[in-house]
Design a protein around this motif. Structure first.
Motif, PDB file in Angstrom:
ATOM      1  N   GLY A   1      43.118  33.463  32.464  1.00 15.74           N
ATOM      2  CA  GLY A   1      42.638  32.473  33.422  1.00 15.74           C
ATOM      3  C   GLY A   1      43.609  32.316  34.581  1.00 15.74           C
ATOM      4  N   GLU A   2      44.906  32.261  34.271  1.00 17.60           N
ATOM      5  CA  GLU A   2      45.917  32.160  35.325  1.00 17.60           C
ATOM      6  C   GLU A   2      45.918  33.414  36.196  1.00 17.60           C
ATOM      7  OE1 GLU A   2      50.772  31.865  35.657  1.00 17.60           O
ATOM      8  OE2 GLU A   2      49.805  31.103  33.849  1.00 17.60           O
ATOM      9  N   SER A   3      45.761  34.575  35.550  1.00 20.32           N
ATOM     10  CA  SER A   3      45.713  35.836  36.306  1.00 20.32           C
ATOM     11  C   SER A   3      44.525  35.878  37.241  1.00 20.32           C
ATOM     12  CB  SER A   3      45.642  37.029  35.337  1.00 20.32           C
ATOM     13  OG  SER A   3      46.784  37.079  34.540  1.00 20.32           O
ATOM     14  N   THR A   4      43.379  35.386  36.779  1.00 22.38           N
ATOM     15  CA  THR A   4      42.186  35.420  37.631  1.00 22.38           C
ATOM     16  C   THR A   4      42.294  34.431  38.786  1.00 22.38           C
ATOM     17  OG1 THR A   4      40.992  33.902  36.177  1.00 22.38           O
ATOM     18  CG2 THR A   4      40.630  36.248  35.828  1.00 22.38           C
ATOM     19  N   VAL A   5      42.974  33.292  38.560  1.00 20.48           N
ATOM     20  CA  VAL A   5      43.207  32.360  39.670  1.00 20.48           C
ATOM     21  C   VAL A   5      44.051  33.043  40.748  1.00 20.48           C
ATOM     22  CG1 VAL A   5      44.400  30.231  40.342  1.00 20.48           C
ATOM     23  CG2 VAL A   5      42.932  30.242  38.325  1.00 20.48           C
ATOM     24  N   ASN A   6      45.106  33.734  40.315  1.00 15.76           N
ATOM     25  CA  ASN A   6      45.958  34.458  41.273  1.00 15.76           C
ATOM     26  C   ASN A   6      45.165  35.548  41.992  1.00 15.76           C
ATOM     27  OD1 ASN A   6      48.170  32.914  40.570  1.00 15.76           O
ATOM     28  ND2 ASN A   6      48.874  34.332  39.019  1.00 15.76           N
ATOM     29  N   LEU A   7      44.316  36.256  41.242  1.00 20.20           N
ATOM     30  CA  LEU A   7      43.467  37.286  41.839  1.00 20.20           C
ATOM     31  C   LEU A   7      42.523  36.672  42.856  1.00 20.20           C
ATOM     32  CD1 LEU A   7      42.441  40.274  41.766  1.00 20.20           C
ATOM     33  CD2 LEU A   7      40.819  39.527  40.036  1.00 20.20           C
ATOM     34  N   PHE A   8      41.917  35.548  42.489  1.00 15.96           N
ATOM     35  CA  PHE A   8      40.982  34.849  43.372  1.00 15.96           C
ATOM     36  C   PHE A   8      41.665  34.441  44.678  1.00 15.96           C
ATOM     37  CE2 PHE A   8      38.251  31.391  44.802  1.00 15.96           C
ATOM     38  CZ  PHE A   8      36.992  31.881  44.526  1.00 15.96           C
ATOM     39  N   ILE A   9      42.858  33.860  44.547  1.00 16.54           N
ATOM     40  CA  ILE A   9      43.605  33.419  45.729  1.00 16.54           C
ATOM     41  C   ILE A   9      43.980  34.611  46.605  1.00 16.54           C
ATOM     42  CG2 ILE A   9      45.817  32.428  46.482  1.00 16.54           C
ATOM     43  CD1 ILE A   9      45.559  30.521  44.029  1.00 16.54           C
ATOM     44  N   SER A  10      44.470  35.691  45.975  1.00 15.90           N
ATOM     45  CA  SER A  10      44.873  36.877  46.742  1.00 15.90           C
ATOM     46  C   SER A  10      43.701  37.507  47.467  1.00 15.90           C
ATOM     47  CB  SER A  10      45.498  37.921  45.812  1.00 15.90           C
ATOM     48  OG  SER A  10      46.719  37.457  45.313  1.00 15.90           O
ATOM     49  N   CYS A  11      42.547  37.498  46.817  1.00 19.00           N
ATOM     50  CA  CYS A  11      41.401  38.222  47.359  1.00 19.00           C
ATOM     51  C   CYS A  11      40.588  37.415  48.372  1.00 19.00           C
ATOM     52  CB  CYS A  11      40.479  38.666  46.225  1.00 19.00           C
ATOM     53  SG  CYS A  11      41.183  39.947  45.187  1.00 19.00           S
ATOM     54  N   LEU A  12      40.353  36.157  48.082  1.00 15.31           N
ATOM     55  CA  LEU A  12      39.328  35.449  48.835  1.00 15.31           C
ATOM     56  C   LEU A  12      39.830  34.374  49.785  1.00 15.31           C
ATOM     57  CD1 LEU A  12      36.478  35.123  46.202  1.00 15.31           C
ATOM     58  CD2 LEU A  12      36.864  36.895  47.898  1.00 15.31           C
ATOM     59  N   LEU A  13      41.039  33.874  49.593  1.00 14.96           N
ATOM     60  CA  LEU A  13      41.504  32.818  50.476  1.00 14.96           C
ATOM     61  C   LEU A  13      42.243  33.400  51.675  1.00 14.96           C
ATOM     62  CD1 LEU A  13      42.654  30.081  47.950  1.00 14.96           C
ATOM     63  CD2 LEU A  13      40.413  30.457  48.941  1.00 14.96           C
ATOM     64  N   LYS A  14      42.204  32.703  52.792  1.00  7.27           N
ATOM     65  CA  LYS A  14      42.789  33.208  54.038  1.00  7.27           C
ATOM     66  C   LYS A  14      44.276  33.518  53.902  1.00  7.27           C
ATOM     67  CE  LYS A  14      40.347  32.044  58.242  1.00  7.27           C
ATOM     68  NZ  LYS A  14      40.075  31.075  59.274  1.00  7.27           N
ATOM     69  N   GLY A  15      44.989  32.709  53.153  1.00  3.18           N
ATOM     70  CA  GLY A  15      46.429  32.916  53.017  1.00  3.18           C
ATOM     71  C   GLY A  15      46.800  33.943  51.962  1.00  3.18           C
ATOM     72  N   GLY A  16      45.824  34.479  51.253  1.00  2.00           N
ATOM     73  CA  GLY A  16      46.103  35.426  50.171  1.00  2.00           C
ATOM     74  C   GLY A  16      46.626  36.754  50.688  1.00  2.00           C
ATOM     75  N   LYS A  17      47.510  37.360  49.920  1.00  2.00           N
ATOM     76  CA  LYS A  17      48.111  38.633  50.316  1.00  2.00           C
ATOM     77  C   LYS A  17      47.390  39.786  49.626  1.00  2.00           C
ATOM     78  CE  LYS A  17      52.702  36.796  51.225  1.00  2.00           C
ATOM     79  NZ  LYS A  17      54.129  36.832  50.855  1.00  2.00           N
ATOM     80  N   VAL A  18      46.545  40.460  50.383  1.00  2.00           N
ATOM     81  CA  VAL A  18      45.804  41.602  49.849  1.00  2.00           C
ATOM     82  C   VAL A  18      46.751  42.754  49.532  1.00  2.00           C
ATOM     83  CG1 VAL A  18      43.976  43.275  50.373  1.00  2.00           C
ATOM     84  CG2 VAL A  18      43.730  40.899  51.065  1.00  2.00           C
ATOM     85  N   SER A  19      47.868  42.827  50.253  1.00  2.00           N
ATOM     86  CA  SER A  19      48.838  43.905  50.016  1.00  2.00           C
ATOM     87  C   SER A  19      49.374  43.862  48.586  1.00  2.00           C
ATOM     88  CB  SER A  19      49.996  43.814  51.010  1.00  2.00           C
ATOM     89  OG  SER A  19      50.658  42.571  50.899  1.00  2.00           O
ATOM     90  N   ASN A  20      49.520  42.644  48.015  1.00  2.00           N
ATOM     91  CA  ASN A  20      49.980  42.530  46.627  1.00  2.00           C
ATOM     92  C   ASN A  20      48.990  43.186  45.677  1.00  2.00           C
ATOM     93  OD1 ASN A  20      52.198  41.150  47.515  1.00  2.00           O
ATOM     94  ND2 ASN A  20      51.461  39.129  46.906  1.00  2.00           N
ATOM     95  N   LEU A  21      47.705  42.925  45.897  1.00  2.00           N
ATOM     96  CA  LEU A  21      46.657  43.529  45.068  1.00  2.00           C
ATOM     97  C   LEU A  21      46.677  45.047  45.219  1.00  2.00           C
ATOM     98  CD1 LEU A  21      44.076  43.148  43.291  1.00  2.00           C
ATOM     99  CD2 LEU A  21      42.796  43.116  45.429  1.00  2.00           C
ATOM    100  N   PHE A  22      46.773  45.511  46.447  1.00  2.00           N
ATOM    101  CA  PHE A  22      46.782  46.949  46.727  1.00  2.00           C
ATOM    102  C   PHE A  22      47.933  47.645  45.997  1.00  2.00           C
ATOM    103  CE2 PHE A  22      48.395  50.505  49.274  1.00  2.00           C
ATOM    104  CZ  PHE A  22      47.273  51.309  49.324  1.00  2.00           C
ATOM    105  N   LEU A  23      49.134  47.121  46.164  1.00  2.00           N
ATOM    106  CA  LEU A  23      50.308  47.758  45.555  1.00  2.00           C
ATOM    107  C   LEU A  23      50.271  47.661  44.039  1.00  2.00           C
ATOM    108  CD1 LEU A  23      53.052  46.563  48.055  1.00  2.00           C
ATOM    109  CD2 LEU A  23      52.088  48.861  47.843  1.00  2.00           C
ATOM    110  N   ASN A  24      49.821  46.525  43.517  1.00  2.00           N
ATOM    111  CA  ASN A  24      49.733  46.355  42.070  1.00  2.00           C
ATOM    112  C   ASN A  24      48.808  47.377  41.449  1.00  2.00           C
ATOM    113  OD1 ASN A  24      48.149  45.093  39.667  1.00  2.00           O
ATOM    114  ND2 ASN A  24      50.123  44.030  39.698  1.00  2.00           N
ATOM    115  N   ARG A  25      47.607  47.510  42.008  1.00  2.00           N
ATOM    116  CA  ARG A  25      46.625  48.454  41.464  1.00  2.00           C
ATOM    117  C   ARG A  25      47.118  49.889  41.614  1.00  2.00           C
ATOM    118  NH1 ARG A  25      45.229  46.475  37.934  1.00  2.00           N
ATOM    119  NH2 ARG A  25      44.709  48.585  37.424  1.00  2.00           N
ATOM    120  N   LEU A  26      47.652  50.198  42.784  1.00  2.00           N
ATOM    121  CA  LEU A  26      48.093  51.567  43.054  1.00  2.00           C
ATOM    122  C   LEU A  26      49.182  52.001  42.082  1.00  2.00           C
ATOM    123  CD1 LEU A  26      47.683  53.951  45.038  1.00  2.00           C
ATOM    124  CD2 LEU A  26      49.585  53.012  46.357  1.00  2.00           C
ATOM    125  N   PHE A  27      50.219  51.185  41.935  1.00  2.00           N
ATOM    126  CA  PHE A  27      51.335  51.570  41.068  1.00  2.00           C
ATOM    127  C   PHE A  27      50.936  51.563  39.592  1.00  2.00           C
ATOM    128  CE2 PHE A  27      54.046  50.188  44.769  1.00  2.00           C
ATOM    129  CZ  PHE A  27      54.455  51.481  45.082  1.00  2.00           C
TER     130      PHE A  27
END
Length: 197
Positions: free
Chosen positions: A45-71
């Motif tokens: 649940g905590e992970s999905t909240v972080n994912l939600f914030i990174s993906c959908l909110l204006k202040g979210g950092k998409v680069s974190n998602l990109f690098l996490n998935r890639l590595f």
């Protein structure tokens, strides 16, 4: 591109193995939907909240998602490459695929349970599509590993250019493409639709 033809022929001969390997992943998804303990559900649940914030909110950092998935996915592919040294180590690949499925199933339940239709859209368009692309690459790579482990007498033949090295390079390209598709779908479609903040 003769190596692609060779790989395709191997996969045709080993289609049952490919189906079983893919099925192990979907078994993990089912287990992830039903088995997580209460503490695991809190963690996911905590992970999905972080994912939600990174993906959908204006202040979210998409680069974190990109690098996490890639590595994460490239690291998995390298592990899969190293396990081709011995046929018995290929079982490690299956365990990793089951665990990947388990995490996906748990995140699916958490996203949809917490965010309803928005969670479903985020799961399907961002998490699921990229995960399926990478898992397909890993399942194909594992099937090829079984073939080469059975038909080559030493690991040098398996790991060099006439063995799995071209498959590793194609796998890298496929993983990068999958992550880029994930980010493009997120930035061009899903994120603009959710700018209400």
């Amino acid at each position: 591109m003769t190596f692609l033809t060779k790989y395709f022929n191997i996969l045709k001969r080993y289609k049952i193995q490919l189906i079983v390997i893919s099925a192990s992943y979907f078994l993990g998804v089912i287990l992830g939907m039903w088995l997580p303990s209460f503490k695991e559900k809190l963690f996911f649940g905590e992970s999905t909240v972080n994912l939600f914030i990174s993906c959908l909110l204006k202040g979210g950092k998409v680069s974190n998602l990109f690098l996490n998935r890639l590595f994460t996915d490239i690291f998995c592919l390298i592990i899969f490459y190293l396990t081709t040294i011995n046929i018995y180590l290929v079982s490690v690949n299956i365990l990793i695929l089951i665990y990947r499925g388990y995490i996906l199933g748990a995140i699916m339940i958490s996203l949809i349970g917490n965010y309803g239709l928005t969670g479903f859209m985020l799961f399907f368009l961002v998490v699921f599509l990229q995960n399926i692309i990478t898992t397909f690459i890993l399942a194909v790579f594992t099937t090829l590993s079984i073939y080469y482990s059975k038909h080559k007498n030493n690991c040098k033949n398996i790991l060099k250019g006439d063995g799995l090295l071209p498959a590793l390079i194609v796998g890298f390209i496929g993983i990068i493409a999958g992550v880029l598709i994930q980010i493009l779908v997120l930035l061009m479609f899903l994120r603009p639709m959710n700018y209400y903040f």
